[in-house]
Design a protein around this motif. Structure first.
Motif, short mmCIF file in Angstrom:
data_model
loop_
_atom_site.label_atom_id
_atom_site.label_comp_id
_atom_site.label_asym_id
_atom_site.label_seq_id
_atom_site.Cartn_x
_atom_site.Cartn_y
_atom_site.Cartn_z
N GLN A 57 5.85 17.07 1.67
CA GLN A 57 3.62 17.33 3.10
C GLN A 57 3.16 16.12 2.58
N ASN A 58 2.67 15.89 1.20
CA ASN A 58 2.27 14.61 0.97
C ASN A 58 2.29 13.68 1.55
N ILE A 59 3.65 13.31 1.27
CA ILE A 59 4.61 11.84 2.02
C ILE A 59 3.42 11.69 3.52
N ILE A 60 3.94 12.38 3.80
CA ILE A 60 3.94 13.01 5.78
C ILE A 60 2.25 12.82 5.93
N LYS A 61 1.58 13.54 4.92
CA LYS A 61 0.22 13.88 5.52
C LYS A 61 -0.54 12.79 5.54
N TYR A 76 1.44 4.99 9.38
CA TYR A 76 2.56 4.74 9.30
C TYR A 76 3.62 5.65 10.05
N LEU A 77 3.74 7.29 10.72
CA LEU A 77 4.10 7.98 10.78
C LEU A 77 3.57 8.64 12.03
N TYR A 78 3.73 8.14 13.71
CA TYR A 78 3.45 9.04 14.11
C TYR A 78 3.89 10.24 14.93
N ILE A 79 2.98 11.62 15.67
CA ILE A 79 3.02 12.72 16.54
C ILE A 79 2.51 13.27 16.54
N ASP A 80 1.98 13.80 17.92
CA ASP A 80 1.09 14.32 18.37
C ASP A 80 1.44 15.97 17.38
N ARG A 130 0.91 -0.90 -0.01
CA ARG A 130 0.36 0.28 0.05
C ARG A 130 0.93 1.27 -0.20
N PHE A 131 1.76 1.63 0.52
CA PHE A 131 2.55 2.36 0.92
C PHE A 131 3.62 2.85 -0.32
N ASN A 146 12.39 11.91 1.10
CA ASN A 146 11.69 12.54 1.79
C ASN A 146 10.88 10.79 1.88
N SER A 147 11.77 9.48 1.53
CA SER A 147 10.75 7.88 1.18
C SER A 147 11.14 7.88 3.06
N HIS A 148 12.53 8.65 3.18
CA HIS A 148 13.01 7.49 4.16
C HIS A 148 11.67 7.70 5.95
N LEU A 149 10.88 7.58 5.34
CA LEU A 149 9.91 7.63 7.34
C LEU A 149 10.50 7.27 8.23
N TYR A 150 11.34 6.42 8.46
CA TYR A 150 12.29 6.28 9.64
C TYR A 150 13.13 6.75 10.69
#
Length: 549
Positions: A256-260, A267-271, A94-95, A228-232
């Motif tokens: 911005q699109n990838i993080i959104k 896939y990402l977690y932050i307040d 999916r990602f 931008n794709s190195h999400l870890y």
């Protein structure tokens, strides 16, 4: 029993443009479709992709393109090749498919051929079955593929590390890998980039402590530059920022699109209270997240440092954290970037390559995977030839016979019949396609040769006007030069060039007739010889001769 061919169209004896082909009888399965970043000496080329003539000639046999993850070295060629392959099915997580879909929509490509797959869910193709398995990498939903054939399993693992702290969409299912290994692996295909690096990659790929140190030590703005794709890597930043009172501002539409998407799909977690906007760019303690473009590494950061970004101006209180690797062939650009940072007076934080590793398998990771798979044959992929050899040596240490270790270059075919390797020295056509701008057409050797000549020797344009009836000179020859000599300081040379061209035109004009092709050839040949003797180089010479009534 079956006939199997395994070969690469890109990715062997190099780093990038990965594309591997597995043929089982009449069916073709393609793994990856990547690009390779252009280096600093490629004269305007943006990137390279594999030559896919073999696939074009056999596209009716292609069952699909299978993607392990969404890095450009693995998916970056898709927009350039998919049309000529008649939109063959593309399989990915999916990602991964979200990244591909965004690129396809940008370049107005059909997205109906994108097929989402899930780990441990079989994909059936007659007597061949392909099972995706999750592997840990810097990007979520990274996969390896177990290809079940009548003669055993071919296991393909492009990029991975073994790290038990990486969970969720980054997790490696060790139990599933061991299960595949117990079913009989004919051939293991595995990356080789870090084969010479001793030990496990983990924990040296983690940078959380360095991020924490940078956040606590530097009170000003921090510009965090990352792929931008190195999400870890981005998640590591989010984890450390969430312990502070800083806000993060994400720059660039693609990032911005990838993080959104990643936040919305877990896939990402932050307040969200830590996410700022453009109004926070000048805040003293803001963290600005900036990414690279695929065609030109570091270009966004260089644009900011050169003062061309409309939102960010670097000052001496800023810290620039380069969480990106030093791209092969871009070392000069990287160290030039550090010079620019120093000239501004800002602080630079980099990742020393011996201390901080990327998410690739080192020697112990490779040997662990080999033990889990217990293959009959081992085919090192993805890396320079010396790295492939080192990877093969590791397999030999684990008991795989030398004759069962397959070392190939692009286009060289490893053939199997009834589960046994037969060395028939078969090859397929390979090569490199140079991409410049948005065109998917190969720039070609002639264009590159012209660019090289222009970059080294410059150009001379000779223009003259003749009477259409009498063929007498009415004006000129005029001489225009670029990158050759400074005209005002070379008046004598320019006058000699004018005289030579006039004589050639006059001497070849007879009875109101002139052979323009002959004249242009004589001008080029005579001037080339003269300029080489007088100036020591051979500029490109273009003659423009026109007629007037």
């Amino acid at each position: 029993m079956s006939k199997i061919n395994i070969f690469s169209l890109g990715g062997l004896n190099e780093n990038g443009k990965n594309m591997y082909v597995v043929e089982v009888d009449n069916d073709i399965f393609v793994f990856e479709a990547g690009l390779q970043y252009a280096d600093e000496h490629t004269l305007g080329i943006d990137y390279f992709i594999p030559n896919i003539d073999y696939l074009k000639e056999n596209k009716e046999r292609i069952k699909g393109i299978f993607l392990t993850h969404g890095h450009d070295e693995n998916v970056g060629a898709l927009t350039d090749i998919i049309d000529v392959l008649d939109n063959v099915p593309i399989y990915g997580s999916r990602f991964t498919l979200n990244i591909v879909k965004h690129e396809f929509l940008t370049y107005k490509k059909d997205t109906t051929n994108l097929i989402e797959i899930k780990e441990n869910r079989n994909i059936e193709f007659g007597n061949v079955k392909i099972t995706p398995l999750s592997l840990s990498h810097s990007i979520p939903d990274n996969m390896g593929f177990a290809i079940y054939t009548p003669d055993g399993i071919i296991f393909y693992a492009s990029d991975f590390v073994f790290d038990p702290t990486m969970r969720g969409p980054y997790k490696t299912e060790l139990g599933r890998l061991a299960y595949v290994g117990r079913q009989g692996v004919l051939c293991l295909m595995m990356e080789s980039l870090y084969a010479m690096n001793n030990g496990y990659t983990s924990p040296n790929h983690r940078i959380g402590r360095l991020i924490n140190k940078t956040l606590s030590k530097n009170k000003g703005r921090i510009i965090f530059n990352v792929l931008n794709s190195h999400l870890y890597r981005i998640q590591e930043l989010f984890n450390e920022v969430s312990k502070t009172d800083r806000k993060i501002v994400v720059m660039g539409k693609r990032l911005q699109n990838i993080i959104k998407y990643s936040l919305e799909n877990n896939y990402l977690y932050i307040d969200k209270k830590f996410i700022g906007d453009l109004s926070n760019v000048e805040d003293e303690n803001v963290v600005i997240l900036n990414s690279n473009e695929r065609e030109k590494p570091y270009v966004n950061m260089i644009k900011i440092l050169d003062g061309y970004d409309k939102f960010i101006k670097i000052n001496k209180n800023d810290t620039i954290f380069l969480a990106t690797p030093i791209y092969e062939g871009r070392e000069k650009t990287f160290y030039g970037l550090l010079d620019k940072i120093a000239m501004v007076g800002a602080n630079a934080v980099t990742l020393p390559p011996k201390e901080y590793l990327s998410y690739h398998a080192s020697s112990e990771d490779l040997m662990t995977m080999t033990e889990l798979m217990n293959p009959k044959y081992y085919f090192p992929i993805k890396g320079e030839y010396s790295e492939q050899v080192a990877s093969g040596d590791l397999a030999y240490e684990l008991g795989i016979p030398r004759e069962n270790i397959i070392l190939k270059e692009n286009g060289a075919v490893a053939s199997f019949e009834d589960g046994n390797l037969i060395d028939n020295f078969k090859t397929v056509h390979t090569g490199v396609i140079s991409i410049d701008g948005d065109s998917s057409d190969d720039i070609g050797e002639l264009v590159l040769r012209d660019r090289e000549m222009l970059s080294e020797n410059g150009i001379i344009i000779i223009s003259a006007t003749l009477d259409k009836k009498t063929k007498q000179l009415l004006a000129g020859p005029e001489i225009l030069t670029r990158g050759f000599v400074y005209v005002r300081d070379s008046a004598e040379l320019i006058n000699t060039i004018k005289k030579m061209c006039s004589e050639i035109i006059i001497n070849n004009s007879h009875n109101n007739y002139i052979d323009y092709n002959k004249v242009k050839t004589l001008i080029r040949d005579n001037l080339s010889k003269y300029l080489l003797e007088e100036a020591g180089n051979k500029p490109m010479i273009i003659s423009v001769i026109q007629e007037l009534e």
